[in-house]
Design a protein around this motif. Sequence first.
Motif, PDB file in Angstrom:
ATOM      1  N   GLY A 493     142.762   2.253  34.674  1.00 28.41           N
ATOM      2  CA  GLY A 493     143.680   1.045  34.271  1.00 28.41           C
ATOM      3  C   GLY A 493     142.884  -0.105  34.434  1.00 28.41           C
ATOM      4  O   GLY A 493     143.196  -1.082  33.834  1.00 28.41           O
ATOM      5  N   HIS A 494     142.035  -0.517  35.467  1.00 29.99           N
ATOM      6  CA  HIS A 494     141.305  -1.455  35.676  1.00 29.99           C
ATOM      7  C   HIS A 494     140.316  -1.587  34.832  1.00 29.99           C
ATOM      8  O   HIS A 494     140.276  -2.964  34.143  1.00 29.99           O
ATOM      9  N   THR A 495     139.748  -0.632  34.216  1.00 26.62           N
ATOM     10  CA  THR A 495     138.651  -0.908  33.420  1.00 26.62           C
ATOM     11  C   THR A 495     139.269  -1.213  31.927  1.00 26.62           C
ATOM     12  O   THR A 495     138.789  -1.787  31.089  1.00 26.62           O
ATOM     13  N   ALA A 496     140.333  -0.383  31.459  1.00 33.15           N
ATOM     14  CA  ALA A 496     141.313  -0.631  30.202  1.00 33.15           C
ATOM     15  C   ALA A 496     141.627  -2.162  30.336  1.00 33.15           C
ATOM     16  O   ALA A 496     141.458  -2.715  29.042  1.00 33.15           O
ATOM     17  N   ARG A 497     141.990  -2.506  31.393  1.00 28.00           N
ATOM     18  CA  ARG A 497     142.565  -3.929  31.295  1.00 28.00           C
ATOM     19  C   ARG A 497     141.511  -5.106  31.087  1.00 28.00           C
ATOM     20  O   ARG A 497     141.536  -6.131  30.271  1.00 28.00           O
ATOM     21  N   LYS A 498     140.359  -4.974  31.814  1.00 27.18           N
ATOM     22  CA  LYS A 498     139.268  -5.786  31.571  1.00 27.18           C
ATOM     23  C   LYS A 498     138.748  -5.495  29.972  1.00 27.18           C
ATOM     24  O   LYS A 498     138.268  -6.632  29.677  1.00 27.18           O
ATOM     25  N   LEU A 499     138.532  -4.492  29.519  1.00 26.37           N
ATOM     26  CA  LEU A 499     138.194  -4.341  28.118  1.00 26.37           C
ATOM     27  C   LEU A 499     138.995  -5.088  27.134  1.00 26.37           C
ATOM     28  O   LEU A 499     138.572  -5.631  26.208  1.00 26.37           O
ATOM     29  N   ALA A 500     140.427  -4.913  27.585  1.00 27.53           N
ATOM     30  CA  ALA A 500     141.413  -5.438  26.515  1.00 27.53           C
ATOM     31  C   ALA A 500     141.351  -7.061  26.764  1.00 27.53           C
ATOM     32  O   ALA A 500     141.559  -7.775  25.475  1.00 27.53           O
ATOM     33  N   TYR A 501     141.061  -7.429  27.883  1.00 30.29           N
ATOM     34  CA  TYR A 501     140.909  -9.040  27.901  1.00 30.29           C
ATOM     35  C   TYR A 501     139.491  -9.487  27.752  1.00 30.29           C
ATOM     36  O   TYR A 501     139.350 -10.646  26.973  1.00 30.29           O
ATOM     37  N   LEU A 502     138.699  -8.691  27.629  1.00 28.53           N
ATOM     38  CA  LEU A 502     137.201  -8.978  26.922  1.00 28.53           C
ATOM     39  C   LEU A 502     137.314  -9.335  25.480  1.00 28.53           C
ATOM     40  O   LEU A 502     136.870 -10.196  25.082  1.00 28.53           O
ATOM     41  N   ILE A 503     138.019  -8.505  24.819  1.00 32.12           N
ATOM     42  CA  ILE A 503     138.482  -8.301  23.381  1.00 32.12           C
ATOM     43  C   ILE A 503     139.071 -10.062  23.081  1.00 32.12           C
ATOM     44  O   ILE A 503     138.793 -10.568  22.027  1.00 32.12           O
ATOM     45  N   ARG A 504     139.947 -10.353  24.074  1.00 34.27           N
ATOM     46  CA  ARG A 504     140.642 -11.456  23.640  1.00 34.27           C
ATOM     47  C   ARG A 504     140.036 -12.649  24.029  1.00 34.27           C
ATOM     48  O   ARG A 504     140.730 -13.712  23.711  1.00 34.27           O
ATOM     49  N   LEU A 505     139.108 -12.743  24.528  1.00 33.58           N
ATOM     50  CA  LEU A 505     138.242 -14.194  24.789  1.00 33.58           C
ATOM     51  C   LEU A 505     137.897 -14.800  23.726  1.00 33.58           C
ATOM     52  O   LEU A 505     137.749 -14.243  22.734  1.00 33.58           O
ATOM     53  N   PRO A 506     137.943 -16.184  23.746  1.00 35.39           N
ATOM     54  CA  PRO A 506     137.853 -17.026  22.621  1.00 35.39           C
ATOM     55  C   PRO A 506     137.077 -16.963  21.355  1.00 35.39           C
ATOM     56  O   PRO A 506     137.608 -17.013  20.455  1.00 35.39           O
ATOM     57  N   THR A 507     135.516 -16.814  21.911  1.00 34.05           N
ATOM     58  CA  THR A 507     134.648 -16.770  20.705  1.00 34.05           C
ATOM     59  C   THR A 507     133.713 -15.492  20.777  1.00 34.05           C
ATOM     60  O   THR A 507     133.617 -14.835  22.137  1.00 34.05           O
ATOM     61  N   ASP A 508     133.083 -15.031  19.818  1.00 37.69           N
ATOM     62  CA  ASP A 508     132.202 -14.075  19.878  1.00 37.69           C
ATOM     63  C   ASP A 508     130.923 -14.436  20.878  1.00 37.69           C
ATOM     64  O   ASP A 508     130.540 -13.407  21.570  1.00 37.69           O
ATOM     65  N   GLU A 509     130.510 -15.331  20.818  1.00 39.88           N
ATOM     66  CA  GLU A 509     129.582 -15.879  22.003  1.00 39.88           C
ATOM     67  C   GLU A 509     129.881 -15.680  23.132  1.00 39.88           C
ATOM     68  O   GLU A 509     129.031 -14.905  24.023  1.00 39.88           O
ATOM     69  N   HIS A 510     131.092 -15.955  23.528  1.00 40.52           N
ATOM     70  CA  HIS A 510     131.306 -16.213  24.946  1.00 40.52           C
ATOM     71  C   HIS A 510     131.863 -14.603  25.184  1.00 40.52           C
ATOM     72  O   HIS A 510     131.597 -14.321  26.451  1.00 40.52           O
ATOM     73  N   ARG A 511     132.326 -13.770  24.676  1.00 35.65           N
ATOM     74  CA  ARG A 511     132.519 -12.401  24.518  1.00 35.65           C
ATOM     75  C   ARG A 511     131.309 -11.610  24.843  1.00 35.65           C
ATOM     76  O   ARG A 511     131.266 -11.043  25.789  1.00 35.65           O
ATOM     77  N   LEU A 512     130.226 -11.995  24.168  1.00 37.85           N
ATOM     78  CA  LEU A 512     128.910 -11.308  24.413  1.00 37.85           C
ATOM     79  C   LEU A 512     128.410 -11.617  25.668  1.00 37.85           C
ATOM     80  O   LEU A 512     128.015 -10.641  26.498  1.00 37.85           O
ATOM     81  N   LYS A 513     128.429 -12.999  25.970  1.00 37.75           N
ATOM     82  CA  LYS A 513     128.059 -13.394  27.256  1.00 37.75           C
ATOM     83  C   LYS A 513     128.863 -12.710  28.593  1.00 37.75           C
ATOM     84  O   LYS A 513     128.100 -12.287  29.668  1.00 37.75           O
ATOM     85  N   VAL A 514     129.898 -12.688  28.253  1.00 35.06           N
ATOM     86  CA  VAL A 514     130.831 -12.165  29.507  1.00 35.06           C
ATOM     87  C   VAL A 514     130.690 -10.656  29.653  1.00 35.06           C
ATOM     88  O   VAL A 514     130.552 -10.074  30.767  1.00 35.06           O
ATOM     89  N   GLY A 515     130.432 -10.022  28.487  1.00 35.82           N
ATOM     90  CA  GLY A 515     130.496  -8.485  28.488  1.00 35.82           C
ATOM     91  C   GLY A 515     129.468  -8.196  29.100  1.00 35.82           C
ATOM     92  O   GLY A 515     129.169  -7.068  29.734  1.00 35.82           O
ATOM     93  N   ILE A 516     128.288  -8.989  28.886  1.00 38.49           N
ATOM     94  CA  ILE A 516     126.662  -8.436  29.358  1.00 38.49           C
ATOM     95  C   ILE A 516     126.709  -8.909  30.981  1.00 38.49           C
ATOM     96  O   ILE A 516     126.353  -7.690  31.892  1.00 38.49           O
ATOM     97  N   SER A 517     127.529  -9.768  31.355  1.00 39.48           N
ATOM     98  CA  SER A 517     127.583 -10.246  32.785  1.00 39.48           C
ATOM     99  C   SER A 517     128.486  -9.009  33.401  1.00 39.48           C
ATOM    100  O   SER A 517     127.945  -8.589  34.812  1.00 39.48           O
ATOM    101  N   TRP A 518     129.508  -8.602  32.855  1.00 40.13           N
ATOM    102  CA  TRP A 518     130.450  -7.488  33.629  1.00 40.13           C
ATOM    103  C   TRP A 518     129.491  -6.294  33.621  1.00 40.13           C
ATOM    104  O   TRP A 518     129.691  -5.531  34.551  1.00 40.13           O
ATOM    105  N   LEU A 519     129.080  -5.922  32.487  1.00 45.71           N
ATOM    106  CA  LEU A 519     128.051  -4.836  32.535  1.00 45.71           C
ATOM    107  C   LEU A 519     127.041  -4.761  33.535  1.00 45.71           C
ATOM    108  O   LEU A 519     126.818  -3.574  34.328  1.00 45.71           O
TER     109      LEU A 519
END
Length: 539
Positions: A493-519
Motif C-alpha cells: 500500500g505504501h508503494t502504491a500510494r507514492k506512485l499514485a501521488y507521483l503521477i499527480r505531481l504538478p509538472t512532468d519535469e517535477h515528476r521526473l526529478k522526484v521519481g529519480i530522487s525516490w528511486l
Amino acid sequence: MAHAVSSLASLTLFSRQRLQRRKFAQPHSRKYWTNSRYFSSPGGSKGLRAVGSSETGRYDAVSEITERESQPSSYAWPDNEKRPRVCILGGGFGGLYTALRLESLDWPDGNKPQVVLVDQCERFVFKPLLYELLSGEVDEWEVAPRFSDLLSNTDVQFFKDRVQSLHPSDHFQMDGAAMSHAAGTVHLESGLLIEYDWLVLALGAEAKLDVVPGAMEYALPFSTLEDAHRVDKKLRALERKYFGMDSPIRVAIVGCGYSGVELAATIAERLQGRGIVQAINVERTILPNAPPGNRESALKVLSSRNVQLLLGYFVRCVRREIRVGTSPEFTNDEAVHDILEAHNCERFILELQPAERGLESQLVEADLVLWTVGSKPLLSQLEPSDEPIDLPLNGRGQAETDETLRVKGHPRIFAVGDASAVRDRSGKLLPDTAQVAFQQADFAGWNLWAAINGRPLLPFRFQNLGEMMTLGRYDAAISPSFIEGLTLEGPVGHTARKLAYLIRLPTDEHRLKVGISWLTKTAVESTALLQNTITKMLS
C-alpha cells in the motif's frame, strides 16, 4: 473608453474603501513577487522598487511599497484587452492545476488567455505528503516546489501577494460571452489592482482553532508547510529535552479523521518507545467516513504502536501549566540554574468532556497538542467591513456554484477546492479533499476554454477513485473504489500510494526529478538493509 471608465471607477472605489477593509491575514510587510514592467500607476512609478535579473524575461525580485508611498497601481496585462485576462486566486491544488490545465489546452489563434496566479506563499504544497516530512522520508523541495520553478516553462505570471478584496461587476447586465468590458477587479495588499475578464477562486481554507478556549494559543495545526516545520521543530526540541530521561514525550492529537490518524501513526513511529501518543475523537470510532478496510488497517497499526485512543470525548479547553523542578541537594553551585532549567516542565492540560453517557471527564497532559478538527474557508475573510462581497456564500463561507463550477449569479467567476460549495447529484456537499480539487481543476480549465470560445460548458461530476492514507515510513492503506472490498496495506500500500501521488505531481519535469530522487533513496535503503542482514547472518 469603456475600459478607461471601468478602471477609473475601480481606482476611486479602492481609494475610498482601502482603510476600511478587513485584512486577509495577520499584518505583514507589503511585499510581493512581480515584474516591474507590468505595472502602471496614476502617479507614475513612484513607490515601486524592483531589484533583480531579467535573464529569463522575469524578475525574481521583491518590490516594496511603504505606507507613505503606497498608491493604487494597476497591473498592466502584456496584451491588455487583445487576449482574455484570467486571474486565479490561490495556488493550491485547485488554483495551480487550473492554470496548468489552461496551458495544456489547444487555443484558437488570439484566444489563448493571459493568466495571473496569486498566492501568499512562494511554494506550492502537496499536502497529502506533508506527513513524510515528519518521518524524514521526503525532502522539502519534493513536496513543496517553488511556483517560479513549476511555471518557468509556461506563460503564467505568478505574484506572491495576499488578496485583500474583490469587486466583481459581471453580475451587472453582463453575460459570459461579452468580452468588451472587464468583469471586475482584485485588490491585493501590496496595493496592486488586477482587472480581469475571468476569475477563479481557489483560496482554500485554514485551520479553525477558535472554537475551544486555549486551542489557538497552545495547539498547533497541521495543514501548511509552515505548520509541518513548526511541528518538526517542536518534536526535535522535545527529543533533545527528554534524551536519556525516563519521562516519555506526550503528544495529544485532537481529531481522528484522516489527518489525525496519519499524524498519530507517523509521530508514534518516530518516537517509538520514547513517547506516548493519545488521539482524541468525539466519535466512538476513528475514520467514521472511511472505507472499512482503511479503518481496520489504521486500527491495527495504531494498536501495534501503542497509540491511546480516547473516543467519545470532545475537548472543553486547553490550558498551560509550568512546573518548576527543585533539587534540595543543590544550593549555591554554579550548575544549579542549568539543573533547575532542565527540571522545568511546560505541560498542556486538555479537559475532556464525554460526548455521550457512560463516560467520565478526563484530564490529559501533553507536551505537544496537535489540532486537526475543523477548517474555515479564506474567501469569507475578504469582505470589507462596510460593503460585503456580492457573492453567494454558504454558512461555512464557501461560494455557492452551479454544476459547471461557476459562482451563482456571476458568469465570469469560477470557484474550486475549499472555496467552493459544490454538491453531488443527491445535493450533498462534496468533501474538501485533494481528490475533489484535482478533478475540479480539470473541469474549471476546460469550462474556461469553452466559455471563452463560446462553447457549451460541461457539468462537473465527481468520480470517487478511492481513498489513501499513510501510516508510517513503510505502511499505508489504499481502498480503490473500482474493486469493492480490496484494501492494499503495509509496504504494498505504501508503494502504491507514492506512485499514485507521483503521477499527480504538478509538472512532468517535477515528476521526473522526484521519481529519480525516490528511486535513489529506495535503492540506498535496500542496499543498507541487505548489508545489515548479511552482517547479522555472518555474526
